[in-house]
Motif scaffolding. Structure first.
Motif, PDB file in Angstrom:
ATOM      1  N   ARG A  26      -1.713  -5.313  -2.837  1.00  0.00           N
ATOM      2  CA  ARG A  26      -1.131  -4.210  -2.079  1.00  0.00           C
ATOM      3  C   ARG A  26      -1.670  -4.245  -0.646  1.00  0.00           C
ATOM      4  O   ARG A  26      -2.736  -3.698  -0.365  1.00  0.00           O
ATOM      5  N   GLY A  46       0.809  -1.210   0.000  1.00  0.00           N
ATOM      6  CA  GLY A  46       0.000   0.000   0.000  1.00  0.00           C
ATOM      7  C   GLY A  46       0.840   1.256   0.000  1.00  0.00           C
ATOM      8  O   GLY A  46       0.318   2.361  -0.176  1.00  0.00           O
ATOM      9  N   TYR A  66       1.009   4.341  -2.874  1.00  0.00           N
ATOM     10  CA  TYR A  66       0.157   5.521  -2.992  1.00  0.00           C
ATOM     11  C   TYR A  66       0.805   6.730  -2.325  1.00  0.00           C
ATOM     12  O   TYR A  66       1.569   6.593  -1.357  1.00  0.00           O
ATOM     13  N   LEU A 104      -6.693   1.572   3.404  1.00  0.00           N
ATOM     14  CA  LEU A 104      -6.975   1.162   2.037  1.00  0.00           C
ATOM     15  C   LEU A 104      -8.409   0.663   1.892  1.00  0.00           C
ATOM     16  O   LEU A 104      -8.930  -0.023   2.768  1.00  0.00           O
ATOM     17  N   ASN A 131      -5.990  -3.734  -3.536  1.00  0.00           N
ATOM     18  CA  ASN A 131      -5.705  -3.464  -2.131  1.00  0.00           C
ATOM     19  C   ASN A 131      -6.191  -4.653  -1.317  1.00  0.00           C
ATOM     20  O   ASN A 131      -7.196  -5.294  -1.660  1.00  0.00           O
ATOM     21  N   THR A 147      -1.747  -3.577   3.607  1.00  0.00           N
ATOM     22  CA  THR A 147      -1.281  -2.675   4.656  1.00  0.00           C
ATOM     23  C   THR A 147      -0.331  -3.474   5.546  1.00  0.00           C
ATOM     24  O   THR A 147       0.369  -4.358   5.066  1.00  0.00           O
ATOM     25  N   ASN A 181      -8.539   3.962  -2.550  1.00  0.00           N
ATOM     26  CA  ASN A 181      -8.833   2.813  -3.409  1.00  0.00           C
ATOM     27  C   ASN A 181      -7.788   2.700  -4.515  1.00  0.00           C
ATOM     28  O   ASN A 181      -6.855   3.504  -4.584  1.00  0.00           O
ATOM     29  N   GLU A 182      -7.951   1.721  -5.386  1.00  0.00           N
ATOM     30  CA  GLU A 182      -6.929   1.426  -6.400  1.00  0.00           C
ATOM     31  C   GLU A 182      -6.787   2.535  -7.437  1.00  0.00           C
ATOM     32  O   GLU A 182      -5.810   2.558  -8.185  1.00  0.00           O
TER      33      GLU A 182
END
Length: 321
Positions: A151, A100, A103, A269, A215, A153, A111-112
């Motif tokens: 992705r 994550g 980003y 996320l 995510n 966390t 979000n993605e």
């Protein structure tokens, strides 16, 4: 199925190796051979530096795989050799563990479609992971190379070699205060390793996930204070919590990573895309996951590593006067 796994010696890689072996797959693993592999039942241990194209080609000569699980790619130099030498005749999916951290910083749930770019909180780690993603996405676009990207966390659970859960367990057992940054920035989500592995195994066999990045996290949100309270609940132990403001950190000329094992940033996320693609979402709550981690922790003898947080004693001494 025939599986190639990059990694397998520590935490996340080991968890995937355990699951793949338990499911009866024929698994070859690639590591440099520096750390021992404690899981039994895999087929071959291919020892080489994955960035050495010639060495990797030699190890993979005559081999073809249905699935590749890439847990240990951290730079684009890690990925380029395998893309050149991998026999793709039977490949159904190449799975990349990303982060994550790709980003840009945000105080919102991302979000993605969120902005991707440099994030000062993760530094080159997120940037390098993004470069790997782009490399895979390009070869997918040009050559229909089948990829899947997750992705996550913060990943936690039994066997975590990062000094996170263990730190809190040890502070609580030692009856020592736990300082935490009190700046209103720290809101985070977590995913238990079992959820991560389970959903990966589900996703790689779905054709709709080919070429997609997702995510993945448990949707529960915790402040640092709530995180510490959950650790207290799990261990049934009580110690003082010490809040450290940004002003106090500035006065001491320190940052939060010098006394706290997580980055003091918002790390949230959105996982609606998992639902939209018909995939499962994480179900193991933080409390349940930490209960599992605590049982694992109690079965081990893990040295104290408080020294890794080099301003820990400074802030405790200051606040406990």
């Amino acid at each position: 199925m025939d599986v190639l796994l990059f990694g397998g010696s520590e935490f996340v890689g080991r968890a995937y190796l355990e699951r793949l072996v338990a499911d009866g797959h024929m698994v070859d693993i690639v590591t440099r051979g520096i750390k021992p592999i404690t899981v039994k039942g895999y087929r071959n241990h291919l020892k080489c530096n994955r960035q050495d194209e010639n060495a990797l080609a030699t190890q993979l000569e005559g081999r073809a795989y249905d699935y590749v699980f890439d847990i240990s790619a951290y730079t684009v130099e890690d990925i380029k050799p395998i893309l050149k030498v991998l026999n793709r005749t039977k490949l159904q999916r190449y799975f990349l563990m990303s982060t994550g951290g790709v980003y840009t910083p945000s105080d919102s749930v991302v979000n993605e479609d969120g902005e991707i770019g440099f994030n000062k909180n993760w530094g080159t780690y997120g940037v390098d992971k993004r470069k790997i993603e782009l490399e895979l996405m390009e070869v997918h676009r040009l050559k229909n190379f089948p990829i899947l990207i997750f992705r996550p966390t913060y990943i936690y659970g039994e066997g975590n070699n990062l000094y996170r859960e263990t730190y809190f367990f040890q502070r609580l057992i030692d009856q020592l205060p736990i300082p935490y940054p009190d700046t209103s920035k720290g809101k985070a989500q977590y995913i238990h390793i079992e959820d991560l592995v389970n959903i990966t195994m589900e996703a790689i066999v779905k054709e709709a996930t080919n070429g997609e990045a997702f995510n993945i996290t448990n949707s529960e949100i915790f402040t640092w204070k709530e995180l510490i309270q959950t650790f207290k609940l799990v261990t049934n132990k009580e110690v003082p919590e010490i809040s450290i403001t940004q002003t106090e950190m500035d006065q001491l000329a320190i940052n939060s990573r010098e006394f706290f094992p997580f980055r003091d940033v918002t790390y949230l996320l959105d996982i609606q895309k998992l639902i939209d693609f018909g995939l499962s979402t994480p179900t193991i709550s933080l409390k349940e996951g930490l209960e599992r981690s605590y049982n694992w922790f109690k079965s081990k003898k893990i040295p104290r590593q408080y020294h890794l947080l080099n301003s820990l004693e400074k802030v405790v001494s200051l606040k406990m006067k």
